[in-house]
Design a protein around this motif. Sequence first.
Motif, PDB file in Angstrom:
ATOM      1  N   ASP A 296       0.839  -1.206   0.000  1.00 58.44           N
ATOM      2  CA  ASP A 296       0.000   0.000   0.000  1.00 58.44           C
ATOM      3  C   ASP A 296       0.870   1.252   0.000  1.00 58.44           C
ATOM      4  O   ASP A 296       0.614   2.199  -0.755  1.00 58.44           O
ATOM      5  CB  ASP A 296      -0.905   0.025   1.234  1.00 58.44           C
ATOM      6  N   LEU A 297       1.889   1.256   0.845  1.00 57.05           N
ATOM      7  CA  LEU A 297       2.766   2.418   0.935  1.00 57.05           C
ATOM      8  C   LEU A 297       3.580   2.590  -0.343  1.00 57.05           C
ATOM      9  O   LEU A 297       3.839   3.719  -0.778  1.00 57.05           O
ATOM     10  CB  LEU A 297       3.709   2.288   2.130  1.00 57.05           C
TER      11      LEU A 297
ATOM     12  N   ALA B  82       2.591   1.716  -3.364  1.00 59.48           N
ATOM     13  CA  ALA B  82       1.667   2.220  -4.379  1.00 59.48           C
ATOM     14  C   ALA B  82       1.363   3.697  -4.170  1.00 59.48           C
ATOM     15  O   ALA B  82       1.131   4.442  -5.136  1.00 59.48           O
ATOM     16  CB  ALA B  82       0.371   1.414  -4.357  1.00 59.48           C
ATOM     17  N   ALA B  83       1.373   4.134  -2.918  1.00 60.48           N
ATOM     18  CA  ALA B  83       1.063   5.531  -2.596  1.00 60.48           C
ATOM     19  C   ALA B  83       2.292   6.436  -2.702  1.00 60.48           C
ATOM     20  O   ALA B  83       2.178   7.656  -2.526  1.00 60.48           O
ATOM     21  CB  ALA B  83       0.481   5.624  -1.188  1.00 60.48           C
ATOM     22  N   GLY B  84       3.449   5.840  -2.981  1.00 61.04           N
ATOM     23  CA  GLY B  84       4.667   6.633  -3.105  1.00 61.04           C
ATOM     24  C   GLY B  84       5.256   7.075  -1.786  1.00 61.04           C
ATOM     25  O   GLY B  84       6.061   8.000  -1.729  1.00 61.04           O
ATOM     26  N   VAL B  85       4.882   6.397  -0.696  1.00 59.00           N
ATOM     27  CA  VAL B  85       5.369   6.762   0.635  1.00 59.00           C
ATOM     28  C   VAL B  85       6.728   6.127   0.917  1.00 59.00           C
ATOM     29  O   VAL B  85       7.529   6.684   1.663  1.00 59.00           O
ATOM     30  CB  VAL B  85       4.345   6.359   1.711  1.00 59.00           C
ATOM     31  N   VAL B  86       6.995   4.971   0.328  1.00 58.12           N
ATOM     32  CA  VAL B  86       8.291   4.315   0.499  1.00 58.12           C
ATOM     33  C   VAL B  86       8.998   4.227  -0.844  1.00 58.12           C
ATOM     34  O   VAL B  86       8.365   4.281  -1.905  1.00 58.12           O
ATOM     35  CB  VAL B  86       8.140   2.902   1.117  1.00 58.12           C
ATOM     36  N   ASP B  87      10.305   4.091  -0.800  1.00 59.26           N
ATOM     37  CA  ASP B  87      11.145   4.090  -1.991  1.00 59.26           C
ATOM     38  C   ASP B  87      11.014   2.768  -2.753  1.00 59.26           C
ATOM     39  O   ASP B  87      11.391   1.711  -2.242  1.00 59.26           O
ATOM     40  CB  ASP B  87      12.599   4.313  -1.572  1.00 59.26           C
ATOM     41  N   THR B  88      10.492   2.825  -3.953  1.00 52.81           N
ATOM     42  CA  THR B  88      10.309   1.610  -4.756  1.00 52.81           C
ATOM     43  C   THR B  88      11.470   1.376  -5.726  1.00 52.81           C
ATOM     44  O   THR B  88      11.426   0.432  -6.510  1.00 52.81           O
ATOM     45  CB  THR B  88       8.995   1.688  -5.552  1.00 52.81           C
ATOM     46  N   THR B  89      12.500   2.216  -5.667  1.00 52.90           N
ATOM     47  CA  THR B  89      13.667   1.995  -6.531  1.00 52.90           C
ATOM     48  C   THR B  89      14.610   0.964  -5.927  1.00 52.90           C
ATOM     49  O   THR B  89      15.511   0.475  -6.603  1.00 52.90           O
ATOM     50  CB  THR B  89      14.441   3.305  -6.760  1.00 52.90           C
ATOM     51  N   LYS B  90      14.383   0.648  -4.656  1.00 51.83           N
ATOM     52  CA  LYS B  90      15.215  -0.352  -3.991  1.00 51.83           C
ATOM     53  C   LYS B  90      14.541  -1.718  -4.068  1.00 51.83           C
ATOM     54  O   LYS B  90      13.320  -1.812  -4.164  1.00 51.83           O
ATOM     55  CB  LYS B  90      15.446   0.031  -2.519  1.00 51.83           C
ATOM     56  N   THR B  91      15.343  -2.769  -4.018  1.00 52.13           N
ATOM     57  CA  THR B  91      14.797  -4.120  -4.133  1.00 52.13           C
ATOM     58  C   THR B  91      14.512  -4.759  -2.774  1.00 52.13           C
ATOM     59  O   THR B  91      13.799  -5.751  -2.701  1.00 52.13           O
ATOM     60  CB  THR B  91      15.766  -5.032  -4.910  1.00 52.13           C
TER      61      THR B  91
ATOM     62  N   ALA C  15       5.492   0.423   8.943  1.00 52.93           N
ATOM     63  CA  ALA C  15       4.743   0.369   7.685  1.00 52.93           C
ATOM     64  C   ALA C  15       3.268   0.112   7.958  1.00 52.93           C
ATOM     65  O   ALA C  15       2.386   0.762   7.379  1.00 52.93           O
ATOM     66  CB  ALA C  15       5.319  -0.719   6.783  1.00 52.93           C
ATOM     67  N   VAL C  16       2.983  -0.837   8.852  1.00 49.73           N
ATOM     68  CA  VAL C  16       1.593  -1.164   9.164  1.00 49.73           C
ATOM     69  C   VAL C  16       0.915   0.003   9.877  1.00 49.73           C
ATOM     70  O   VAL C  16      -0.220   0.378   9.561  1.00 49.73           O
ATOM     71  CB  VAL C  16       1.515  -2.436  10.035  1.00 49.73           C
ATOM     72  N   MET C  17       1.613   0.604  10.835  1.00 44.98           N
ATOM     73  CA  MET C  17       1.056   1.741  11.550  1.00 44.98           C
ATOM     74  C   MET C  17       0.772   2.911  10.608  1.00 44.98           C
ATOM     75  O   MET C  17      -0.276   3.567  10.691  1.00 44.98           O
ATOM     76  CB  MET C  17       2.016   2.172  12.661  1.00 44.98           C
ATOM     77  N   THR C  18       1.709   3.165   9.702  1.00 45.18           N
ATOM     78  CA  THR C  18       1.538   4.271   8.751  1.00 45.18           C
ATOM     79  C   THR C  18       0.380   4.001   7.806  1.00 45.18           C
ATOM     80  O   THR C  18      -0.449   4.891   7.545  1.00 45.18           O
ATOM     81  CB  THR C  18       2.828   4.480   7.942  1.00 45.18           C
ATOM     82  N   ASP C  19       0.295   2.791   7.302  1.00 41.23           N
ATOM     83  CA  ASP C  19      -0.801   2.419   6.410  1.00 41.23           C
ATOM     84  C   ASP C  19      -2.146   2.565   7.124  1.00 41.23           C
ATOM     85  O   ASP C  19      -3.107   3.095   6.566  1.00 41.23           O
ATOM     86  CB  ASP C  19      -0.604   0.980   5.931  1.00 41.23           C
TER      87      ASP C  19
END
Length: 260
Positions: free
Chosen positions: A39-40, A42-51, A192-196
């Motif tokens: 969820d995070l 998809a929302a752009g809250v976490v860095d998706t450029t890392k594996t 992550a869960v708390m933020t979501d």
Amino acid sequence: MIASFSMVAILSSLVVSTAFAGTYTDVPADSSYYAAVEDLAAAGVVDTTKTSFKGTEELTRAEAAKLAVLAAGYDLENPAAATFTDVPKTAWYYTYVETAVAHDVLDGYSNAAGTPTGKFGPMDKLTRAQYAKILVNALQLPAATVATPTFTDVKVGWAVPFVETAYHWSVVGGFADGSFKPGNSVTRFQAAVMTDNSMNPVEKGVAVVTPDTPVVPEVDNEITGGAGSVEEYKLLSSLNNEEVGQAEEDVKVYGMSIEA
């Protein structure tokens, strides 16, 4: 023999691909944290450029600032002069920290006399109670008050209103022993869960009725007998939008709303 080995290799590859079908290679699809992390992402809250997500690592104050600011949707602040001596303009977290401070989500450190030291401590770790406070402030969740403490280890002190509010809005959950463990470090998975959850708050004790909700017909549930009568209890609450952590669980409640 070679053909058999190749088939095993292909099947093994398919199993691995299926188990880690999401954004990060270290967050398997069957993980209790998977949905929140995705969820995070998809929302752009976490860095998706890392594996890799490195969810078992402890959350830092700099990371907390980024998560909270992006979750709240604030416009990023980029002042010409840095507020803290240990948060230079060249740091990746500069705009997130400055934005968090501008919106009273986070503060810098002060000495025993209450005088600001000019330090922020971007790499310092956070506790569960501290991150609950950050999210309550960032998302501006309406304060909740309770007649009796929800958790056995959050009864007095600065953390009480923030933890109680976070719990009331289903941002955090407690442990099976009735504790919250406010002083425990918060991991990146837990954060992550708390933020979501904070981005999709659900108020406890408030029934959510949708067209798909089955309607229970009114029937005579009274059981008569020599000892008197007993009226059947109906399901009042089954909220499970809780933070997932060690030994945490949700309980369906009949007759009155009590959650573990």
